[in-house]
Design a protein around this motif. Structure first.
Motif, PDB file in Angstrom:
ATOM      1  N   THR A  93       8.444  18.677 -49.981  1.00 40.66           N
ATOM      2  CA  THR A  93       8.957  17.637 -50.873  1.00 40.66           C
ATOM      3  C   THR A  93       8.879  16.274 -50.180  1.00 40.66           C
ATOM      4  N   TYR A  94       8.926  15.237 -51.019  1.00 40.72           N
ATOM      5  CA  TYR A  94       8.980  13.880 -50.488  1.00 40.72           C
ATOM      6  C   TYR A  94      10.160  13.756 -49.522  1.00 40.72           C
ATOM      7  N   GLY A  95      11.298  14.350 -49.888  1.00 41.67           N
ATOM      8  CA  GLY A  95      12.495  14.292 -49.054  1.00 41.67           C
ATOM      9  C   GLY A  95      12.318  14.993 -47.720  1.00 41.67           C
ATOM     10  N   GLU A  96      11.663  16.145 -47.718  1.00 45.95           N
ATOM     11  CA  GLU A  96      11.437  16.863 -46.463  1.00 45.95           C
ATOM     12  C   GLU A  96      10.562  16.056 -45.513  1.00 45.95           C
ATOM     13  N   VAL A  97       9.496  15.473 -46.055  1.00 49.53           N
ATOM     14  CA  VAL A  97       8.619  14.659 -45.214  1.00 49.53           C
ATOM     15  C   VAL A  97       9.371  13.416 -44.737  1.00 49.53           C
ATOM     16  N   ALA A  98      10.161  12.822 -45.622  1.00 49.72           N
ATOM     17  CA  ALA A  98      10.940  11.643 -45.247  1.00 49.72           C
ATOM     18  C   ALA A  98      11.909  11.977 -44.116  1.00 49.72           C
ATOM     19  N   GLN A  99      12.565  13.117 -44.212  1.00 45.00           N
ATOM     20  CA  GLN A  99      13.511  13.519 -43.169  1.00 45.00           C
ATOM     21  C   GLN A  99      12.800  13.695 -41.834  1.00 45.00           C
ATOM     22  N   GLU A 100      11.633  14.344 -41.871  1.00 37.46           N
ATOM     23  CA  GLU A 100      10.855  14.549 -40.644  1.00 37.46           C
ATOM     24  C   GLU A 100      10.487  13.218 -39.992  1.00 37.46           C
ATOM     25  N   LEU A 101      10.134  12.237 -40.819  1.00 32.09           N
ATOM     26  CA  LEU A 101       9.653  10.953 -40.305  1.00 32.09           C
ATOM     27  C   LEU A 101      10.755   9.900 -40.186  1.00 32.09           C
ATOM     28  N   LYS A 102      11.989  10.302 -40.521  1.00 29.77           N
ATOM     29  CA  LYS A 102      13.117   9.362 -40.523  1.00 29.77           C
ATOM     30  C   LYS A 102      12.798   8.161 -41.412  1.00 29.77           C
ATOM     31  N   SER A 103      12.425   8.486 -42.627  1.00 35.13           N
ATOM     32  CA  SER A 103      11.994   7.503 -43.614  1.00 35.13           C
ATOM     33  C   SER A 103      12.773   7.751 -44.899  1.00 35.13           C
ATOM     34  N   SER A 104      12.268   7.250 -46.004  1.00 31.77           N
ATOM     35  CA  SER A 104      12.878   7.515 -47.303  1.00 31.77           C
ATOM     36  C   SER A 104      11.853   8.202 -48.200  1.00 31.77           C
ATOM     37  N   PRO A 105      12.317   9.011 -49.149  1.00 30.01           N
ATOM     38  CA  PRO A 105      11.382   9.655 -50.075  1.00 30.01           C
ATOM     39  C   PRO A 105      10.514   8.639 -50.832  1.00 30.01           C
ATOM     40  N   ARG A 106      11.086   7.509 -51.206  1.00 28.94           N
ATOM     41  CA  ARG A 106      10.317   6.487 -51.926  1.00 28.94           C
ATOM     42  C   ARG A 106       9.173   5.941 -51.054  1.00 28.94           C
ATOM     43  N   ALA A 107       9.452   5.728 -49.771  1.00 22.27           N
ATOM     44  CA  ALA A 107       8.404   5.239 -48.865  1.00 22.27           C
ATOM     45  C   ALA A 107       7.315   6.292 -48.669  1.00 22.27           C
ATOM     46  N   VAL A 108       7.708   7.560 -48.617  1.00 27.97           N
ATOM     47  CA  VAL A 108       6.715   8.637 -48.525  1.00 27.97           C
ATOM     48  C   VAL A 108       5.855   8.639 -49.789  1.00 27.97           C
ATOM     49  N   GLY A 109       6.488   8.495 -50.961  1.00 26.22           N
ATOM     50  CA  GLY A 109       5.736   8.426 -52.208  1.00 26.22           C
ATOM     51  C   GLY A 109       4.774   7.251 -52.219  1.00 26.22           C
ATOM     52  N   GLY A 110       5.198   6.113 -51.681  1.00 25.51           N
ATOM     53  CA  GLY A 110       4.306   4.956 -51.603  1.00 25.51           C
ATOM     54  C   GLY A 110       3.098   5.222 -50.733  1.00 25.51           C
ATOM     55  N   ALA A 111       3.309   5.911 -49.619  1.00 30.27           N
ATOM     56  CA  ALA A 111       2.188   6.266 -48.743  1.00 30.27           C
ATOM     57  C   ALA A 111       1.253   7.257 -49.426  1.00 30.27           C
ATOM     58  N   CYS A 112       1.840   8.192 -50.190  1.00 24.52           N
ATOM     59  CA  CYS A 112       1.008   9.139 -50.945  1.00 24.52           C
ATOM     60  C   CYS A 112       0.118   8.372 -51.921  1.00 24.52           C
ATOM     61  N   GLY A 113       0.694   7.429 -52.630  1.00 25.96           N
ATOM     62  CA  GLY A 113      -0.056   6.657 -53.605  1.00 25.96           C
ATOM     63  C   GLY A 113      -1.124   5.776 -52.991  1.00 25.96           C
ATOM     64  N   ALA A 114      -0.961   5.412 -51.723  1.00 25.77           N
ATOM     65  CA  ALA A 114      -1.935   4.556 -51.039  1.00 25.77           C
ATOM     66  C   ALA A 114      -3.005   5.357 -50.295  1.00 25.77           C
ATOM     67  N   ASN A 115      -2.938   6.673 -50.360  1.00 29.27           N
ATOM     68  CA  ASN A 115      -3.877   7.539 -49.647  1.00 29.27           C
ATOM     69  C   ASN A 115      -5.304   7.312 -50.157  1.00 29.27           C
ATOM     70  N   PRO A 116      -6.211   6.846 -49.293  1.00 26.72           N
ATOM     71  CA  PRO A 116      -7.585   6.598 -49.746  1.00 26.72           C
ATOM     72  C   PRO A 116      -8.463   7.852 -49.788  1.00 26.72           C
ATOM     73  N   LEU A 117      -7.946   8.969 -49.297  1.00 30.28           N
ATOM     74  CA  LEU A 117      -8.771  10.173 -49.204  1.00 30.28           C
ATOM     75  C   LEU A 117      -8.064  11.407 -49.762  1.00 30.28           C
ATOM     76  N   PRO A 118      -7.632  11.352 -51.048  1.00 39.45           N
ATOM     77  CA  PRO A 118      -6.992  12.535 -51.607  1.00 39.45           C
ATOM     78  C   PRO A 118      -7.935  13.743 -51.545  1.00 39.45           C
ATOM     79  N   ILE A 119      -7.390  14.875 -51.492  1.00 40.26           N
ATOM     80  CA  ILE A 119      -7.987  16.192 -51.247  1.00 40.26           C
ATOM     81  C   ILE A 119      -8.194  16.360 -49.746  1.00 40.26           C
TER      82      ILE A 119
END
Length: 160
Positions: A93-119
């Motif tokens: 989940t966004y929350g699990e990744v955020a917890q691992e990185l000491k970030s926020s789920p929204r910031a993780v979602g933003g990074a997902c959306g900015a990913n230039p190489l999906p798949i």
């Protein structure tokens, strides 16, 4: 639009546009399924990306091994690296990744959306605690979430 890419590959869910220099793959972009394939690929790395994409479509456990050029903030790169550690058939989940990185789920979602190489950098493997979550900036059913659903089902992370 195919002229903007070094290769375009038809897949069951979209046409994938691939941008590549002579040294790196720089972008995978999901295009409408009506966009035609571009054959032959315009350089050897684009060809290699096509071969590996087809191998993934044939076997979702197939890992990509491409020279990638990704630039972004320290946080985005950390999220993209975390995505790459999620095996095919699994999600976090966004929350699990955020917890691992000491970030926020929204910031993780933003990074997902900015990913230039999906798949290749599998942002589709990050989901909301309550379901699929967003994909490519979309939160409602449609083209974008249809791709995420297809990829997760293909990998065995979703059933049906």
């Amino acid at each position: 639009m195919p002229e903007a890419f070094q290769a375009c590959v038809r897949t069951p869910f979209a046409t994938v546009g691939i941008r590549a220099t002579d040294k790196h793959i720089t972008h995978f972009r999901f295009l409408a399924p009506t966009v035609p394939a571009l054959a032959p690929p315009r350089n050897s790395l684009a060809y290699l990306a096509c071969v590996q994409l087809q191998a993934y479509l044939d076997d979702p456990k197939r890992a990509f091994d491409l020279p990638l050029l990704m630039s972004g903030t320290h946080h985005r790169i950390a999220v993209w690296e975390a995505m790459c550690r999620i095996p095919a058939g699994k999600t976090r989940t966004y929350g699990e990744v955020a917890q691992e990185l000491k970030s926020s789920p929204r910031a993780v979602g933003g990074a997902c959306g900015a990913n230039p190489l999906p798949i290749v950098v599998p942002c589709h493997r990050i989901v909301a605690a309550s379901g699929l979550g967003g994909f490519m900036g979309a939160r409602d059913e449609g083209f974008e979430l249809g791709i995420k659903h297809w990829l997760l089902e293909h990998e065995g992370a979703l059933r049906g």
